[in-house]
Design a protein around this motif. Sequence first.
Motif, PDB file in Angstrom:
ATOM      1  N   PRO A   1       5.767  11.077 -10.800  1.00  0.00           N
ATOM      2  CA  PRO A   1       7.032  10.793 -11.481  1.00  0.00           C
ATOM      3  C   PRO A   1       7.245   9.305 -11.804  1.00  0.00           C
ATOM      4  O   PRO A   1       7.905   8.975 -12.780  1.00  0.00           O
ATOM      5  CB  PRO A   1       8.091  11.292 -10.492  1.00  0.00           C
ATOM      6  N   ASP A   2       6.657   8.406 -10.996  1.00  0.00           N
ATOM      7  CA  ASP A   2       6.817   6.977 -11.262  1.00  0.00           C
ATOM      8  C   ASP A   2       5.700   6.412 -12.146  1.00  0.00           C
ATOM      9  O   ASP A   2       5.609   5.209 -12.356  1.00  0.00           O
ATOM     10  CB  ASP A   2       6.905   6.188  -9.954  1.00  0.00           C
ATOM     11  N   GLY A   3       4.821   7.280 -12.674  1.00  0.00           N
ATOM     12  CA  GLY A   3       3.787   6.859 -13.608  1.00  0.00           C
ATOM     13  C   GLY A   3       2.440   6.541 -12.985  1.00  0.00           C
ATOM     14  O   GLY A   3       1.471   6.308 -13.702  1.00  0.00           O
ATOM     15  N   ARG A   4       2.347   6.506 -11.663  1.00  0.00           N
ATOM     16  CA  ARG A   4       1.047   6.242 -11.037  1.00  0.00           C
ATOM     17  C   ARG A   4       0.079   7.380 -11.341  1.00  0.00           C
ATOM     18  O   ARG A   4       0.492   8.516 -11.546  1.00  0.00           O
ATOM     19  CB  ARG A   4       1.198   6.093  -9.521  1.00  0.00           C
TER      20      ARG A   4
ATOM     21  N   THR B   1       5.733   3.944  -1.597  1.00  0.00           N
ATOM     22  CA  THR B   1       7.081   3.721  -2.115  1.00  0.00           C
ATOM     23  C   THR B   1       8.138   4.095  -1.092  1.00  0.00           C
ATOM     24  O   THR B   1       9.291   3.710  -1.229  1.00  0.00           O
ATOM     25  CB  THR B   1       7.326   4.582  -3.379  1.00  0.00           C
TER      26      THR B   1
ATOM     27  N   HIS C   1       9.085   7.145  -0.749  1.00  0.00           N
ATOM     28  CA  HIS C   1       9.668   8.405  -1.213  1.00  0.00           C
ATOM     29  C   HIS C   1       8.848   9.612  -0.777  1.00  0.00           C
ATOM     30  O   HIS C   1       9.350  10.726  -0.791  1.00  0.00           O
ATOM     31  CB  HIS C   1       9.781   8.420  -2.734  1.00  0.00           C
TER      32      HIS C   1
ATOM     33  N   GLU D   1       5.587  18.229  -8.047  1.00  0.00           N
ATOM     34  CA  GLU D   1       6.263  17.071  -8.642  1.00  0.00           C
ATOM     35  C   GLU D   1       5.402  16.307  -9.657  1.00  0.00           C
ATOM     36  O   GLU D   1       5.857  15.315 -10.236  1.00  0.00           O
ATOM     37  CB  GLU D   1       6.736  16.124  -7.537  1.00  0.00           C
TER      38      GLU D   1
END
Length: 174
Positions: free
Chosen positions: A19-22, A38, A40, A57
């Motif tokens: 979700p964060d682009g990694r 992170t 999370h 996710e």
Amino acid sequence: MGWISSDNEHEGYAACVAPDGRLSGSTTAGGMLFKGLTGHYPPDTTMTDYEVIPDSEIIGWRGACECGWRGELWQRVTSPAAADFSRRRDYVSPEEFANASGQVEDAIHDEWKAHIAPSEAILGVEAAAREYHQAGHRLDKTVAAAKAAGASWADIGRAVGISRQSAHERWADK
């Protein structure tokens, strides 16, 4: 599964996108492994600088290469009806592993092959240049042997497709 270029300078793969682009190319029983913490997601038990993001996710897939190249995003959609290959959208059930479908992986592989096409073409140029130089050396040696055997510059020029004078200028001093 990854792909290696002929010169071993590029290794590409279909990466899962967090979700964060990694990007990730590795999986574990609990989900996908992503470098960096992170807070999370839980850290991996053996690779402590990696987080485990649940398969459910993962937001999509992207081509990746060890050289740093990144392809465009293939979005993971939430229903089979929303899947549209022409718009780079594919459905993988949240209950399944988040790896790209075979069709998306094939498309990513094609994108990666386009990325490495220039370096693959250069390999052909390098091979042709080596062959050209080797042929030039062979020609120089056979001309010297022909001259030593008594062939005239006119005969040598005719055999090569150049004039007597050009043959003499090219090989007389060798």
